[in-house]
Design an enzyme around this catalytic site. Structure first.
Site, PDB file in Angstrom:
ATOM      1  N   GLU A   1      12.880 -18.749  13.206  1.00 14.03           N
ATOM      2  CA  GLU A   1      12.048 -19.826  12.659  1.00 14.03           C
ATOM      3  C   GLU A   1      10.566 -19.668  12.983  1.00 14.03           C
ATOM      4  O   GLU A   1      10.010 -20.402  13.807  1.00 14.03           O
ATOM      5  CB  GLU A   1      12.537 -21.188  13.158  1.00 14.03           C
ATOM      6  CG  GLU A   1      13.935 -21.529  12.699  1.00 14.03           C
ATOM      7  CD  GLU A   1      14.337 -22.949  13.066  1.00 14.03           C
ATOM      8  OE1 GLU A   1      13.607 -23.617  13.796  1.00 14.03           O
ATOM      9  OE2 GLU A   1      15.401 -23.390  12.591  1.00 14.03           O
TER      10      GLU A   1
ATOM     11  N   GLU B   1      22.159 -21.349  11.448  1.00 16.33           N
ATOM     12  CA  GLU B   1      22.261 -22.622  12.176  1.00 16.33           C
ATOM     13  C   GLU B   1      22.549 -23.732  11.188  1.00 16.33           C
ATOM     14  O   GLU B   1      21.940 -23.796  10.128  1.00 16.33           O
ATOM     15  CB  GLU B   1      20.936 -23.000  12.882  1.00 16.33           C
ATOM     16  CG  GLU B   1      20.595 -22.180  14.092  1.00 16.33           C
ATOM     17  CD  GLU B   1      19.255 -22.584  14.733  1.00 16.33           C
ATOM     18  OE1 GLU B   1      18.818 -23.735  14.575  1.00 16.33           O
ATOM     19  OE2 GLU B   1      18.658 -21.705  15.380  1.00 16.33           O
TER      20      GLU B   1
HETATM   21  C1  PNW Z   1      16.048 -25.461  15.150  1.00 13.90           C
HETATM   22  N1  PNW Z   1      12.507 -29.520  11.496  1.00 13.90           N
HETATM   23  O1  PNW Z   1      14.789 -26.040  15.166  1.00 13.90           O
HETATM   24  C2  PNW Z   1      16.034 -24.462  16.291  1.00 13.90           C
HETATM   25  O2  PNW Z   1      16.267 -23.135  15.877  1.00 13.90           O
HETATM   26  C3  PNW Z   1      16.898 -24.822  17.450  1.00 13.90           C
HETATM   27  O3  PNW Z   1      16.464 -24.154  18.604  1.00 13.90           O
HETATM   28  C4  PNW Z   1      16.920 -26.330  17.631  1.00 13.90           C
HETATM   29  O4  PNW Z   1      17.596 -26.731  18.781  1.00 13.90           O
HETATM   30  C5  PNW Z   1      17.573 -26.918  16.402  1.00 13.90           C
HETATM   31  O5  PNW Z   1      16.976 -26.498  15.199  1.00 13.90           O
HETATM   32  C6  PNW Z   1      17.617 -28.435  16.404  1.00 13.90           C
HETATM   33  O6  PNW Z   1      16.342 -28.983  16.457  1.00 13.90           O
HETATM   34  C7  PNW Z   1      14.312 -26.907  14.214  1.00 13.90           C
HETATM   35  O7  PNW Z   1      11.534 -30.225  11.897  1.00 13.90           O
HETATM   36  C8  PNW Z   1      13.261 -27.723  14.605  1.00 13.90           C
HETATM   37  O8  PNW Z   1      12.935 -29.623  10.312  1.00 13.90           O
HETATM   38  C9  PNW Z   1      12.663 -28.567  13.717  1.00 13.90           C
HETATM   39  C10 PNW Z   1      13.116 -28.623  12.405  1.00 13.90           C
HETATM   40  C11 PNW Z   1      14.171 -27.811  11.989  1.00 13.90           C
HETATM   41  C12 PNW Z   1      14.775 -26.956  12.917  1.00 13.90           C
END
Ligand code: PNW
Length: 454
Positions: free
Chosen positions: A164, A360
């Protein structure tokens, strides 16, 4: 209705080093250590110093994973555990830890899928040259990758370069405000932010080259992105076309996924960015545009799009306040984003050889331990069921979706939300580090066993 997946569909779970490992004293400092130790950055002042203490408990954790029935595990390797100062001396104990982890996975018949970077940049490089603000970061990343792949490439054949890019660049650097993620740097212009994601793309490209050069055997190389899926509001041809047209112009898709997969920034995006576009040196795009074997798609939510009578021919729709979501402000429940994300990427790129994985998918819920010692996370089950049906639709229609990694195996350090938000199918009692499988763990085990969702 029963939704049976094809034989060989890969069921997995995913985690990330900083979120579960702990054992902070046995590695170099990462930007997330510094960020989480800065008052006010992380909810309740939580840090990842101990996290799930996975470094000391990985054998039990893997045994529990094997009981779940997954044959695939996506984890990440901590750069400062391998090279504590970011470049230079290698920490042999760190390499040995991942060696043991991988050996244990293989003993249990679980295929390791290693992410080489999941946000825990070495603090030494942040201090020295501002980490992702410098092109040097990409070169240092590639050197770190070479060390890891040389050592572990005899046992790991599935590599993912960076997780990401959007999150650790566009949410790690904020224009005029303190951003929500490490390093948490305030910058003056959005150009500076785009420059950090450009450097991360360079790291991806150099990293791909480093993996292929260092791997002692044929391997699969992937980029993992949380590109934003555009979901047509209705299934009219007009809305479907609008959603597909919107796809490269939504969120940062055109500036992260596109350059990696096509070798150019989306031209419309560059025009929109104007003077905020990153500086791109000759040769950069060729470096970024490396052949990939697979693409990991992290999907939690998406955005509704419909056809519109404007210059672009589409509009993205804001979510109303009462729109259902899980236990994160951004986690609007939109299961169709999984299907449409896979479909747009396949239809837009026309690259049938590119294997797509859901790297994920999952959600946070307000889990509670009952007096009987259970966690009845029925909302998580409902969420997973709907997204897996959407995954099945993509497979059913012939899109190259090969597997699904549930986020996440166990409750962990959820970044700026610390231990307050639980994404696991395994409950972690952080006071005792006891692992308690939730109802969703048993539900997912049944899906895997039957190779289907109902
Ligand atoms: C992912 N959004 O992060 C990460 O890859 C993980 O490490 C994390 O724990 C998981 O999702 C849950 O948050 C994201 O704002 C963070 O849309 C933010 C977003 C999406 C994914």
């Amino acid at each position: 209705m029963v939704y049976t997946f094809p034989p060989g569909f890969q069921w997995g779970v995913a985690t990330a080093s900083y979120q579960i490992e702990g054992a902070a004293d046995a590695r170099g400092v990462s930007v997330w250590d510094v960020f989480s130790q800065t008052p006010g950055r992380v909810l309740h002042g939580d840090t990842g110093a101990i996290a799930c203490d996975h470094v000391h408990r990985f054998r039990d954790d893997i045994a529990l994973m094997a009981d779940l029935g997954v044959r695939h595990y996506r984890f990440s390797i901590s750069w400062p555990r391998i090279i504590p100062e970011g470049r230079g001396a290698v920490n042999d104990a760190g390499l040995a830890f991942y060696g043991e982890l991988v050996d244990t996975l293989l003993e249990f018949g679980i295929t390791p899928h290693a992410t080489l970077f999941h946000w825990d940049s070495p603090q030494a490089l942040e201090a020295e040259y501002g980490s992702w603000r410098s092109r040097q970061m990409a070169q240092d990343y590639a050197d770190y990758v070479t060390v890891v792949v040389k050592k572990l490439g005899d046992r790991i054949t599935h590599w993912m370069t960076l997780n990401e890019i959007f999150c650790f660049t566009h949410i790690g650097y904020g224009v005029g405000h303190v951003p929500e993620m490490a390093p948490g740097t305030v910058v003056k212009t959005s150009k500076e932010v785009w420059q950090t994601s450009h450097h991360a793309l360079l790291a991806h490209g150099l990293g791909c080259q480093a993996i292929r050069a260092a791997s002692p055997q044929p391997c699969q190389v992937a980029l993992v992105d949380n590109y934003l899926a555009t979901v047509p509001l209705t299934d009219t041809p007009a809305d479907i076309a609008a959603a597909q047209a919107a796809f490269p112009l939504t969120g940062t898709n055109g500036g992260i996924l596109y350059p990696a997969l096509t070798g150019e920034y989306n031209p419309q995006l560059l025009a929109d960015l104007g003077k905020n576009a990153p500086d791109i040196l000759p040769g950069d795009l060729a470096t970024i545009h490396q052949p990939l074997d697979s693409l990991g798609f992290n999907v939690y939510t998406g955005v509704y799009v419909r056809a519109a009578d404007n210059a672009r021919g589409f509009e993205s729709l804001p979510f109303p306040q009462s729109y259902p979501r899980m236990h994160m402000p951004w986690l609007h429940i939109l299961p169709d984003s999984l299907y449409w994300g896979v479909r747009h990427i396949s239809d837009t790129l026309q690259r049938p050889e590119l294997r797509v994985f859901i790297s994920e998918n999952g959600c946070a819920a307000q889990d509670e331990l009952t007096s009987a010692g259970e966690v009845l996370d029925l909302d998580r089950i409902q969420y997973l069921q709907q997204y897996l049906r959407s995954a099945h639709r993509a497979v059913q229609e012939g899109y190259p979706l090969m597997g699904y990694f549930l986020w996440t195996f166990m409750d962990n350090f959820e970044w700026a939300y610390g231990r307050d938000r639980r994404f696991g199918v395994t409950y972690v009692d952080f006071a005792t580090q006891q692992r308690i499988p939730k109802a969703s763990y048993h539900w997912y085990a049944h899906c895997i066993e039957e190779n289907r969702v109902v």
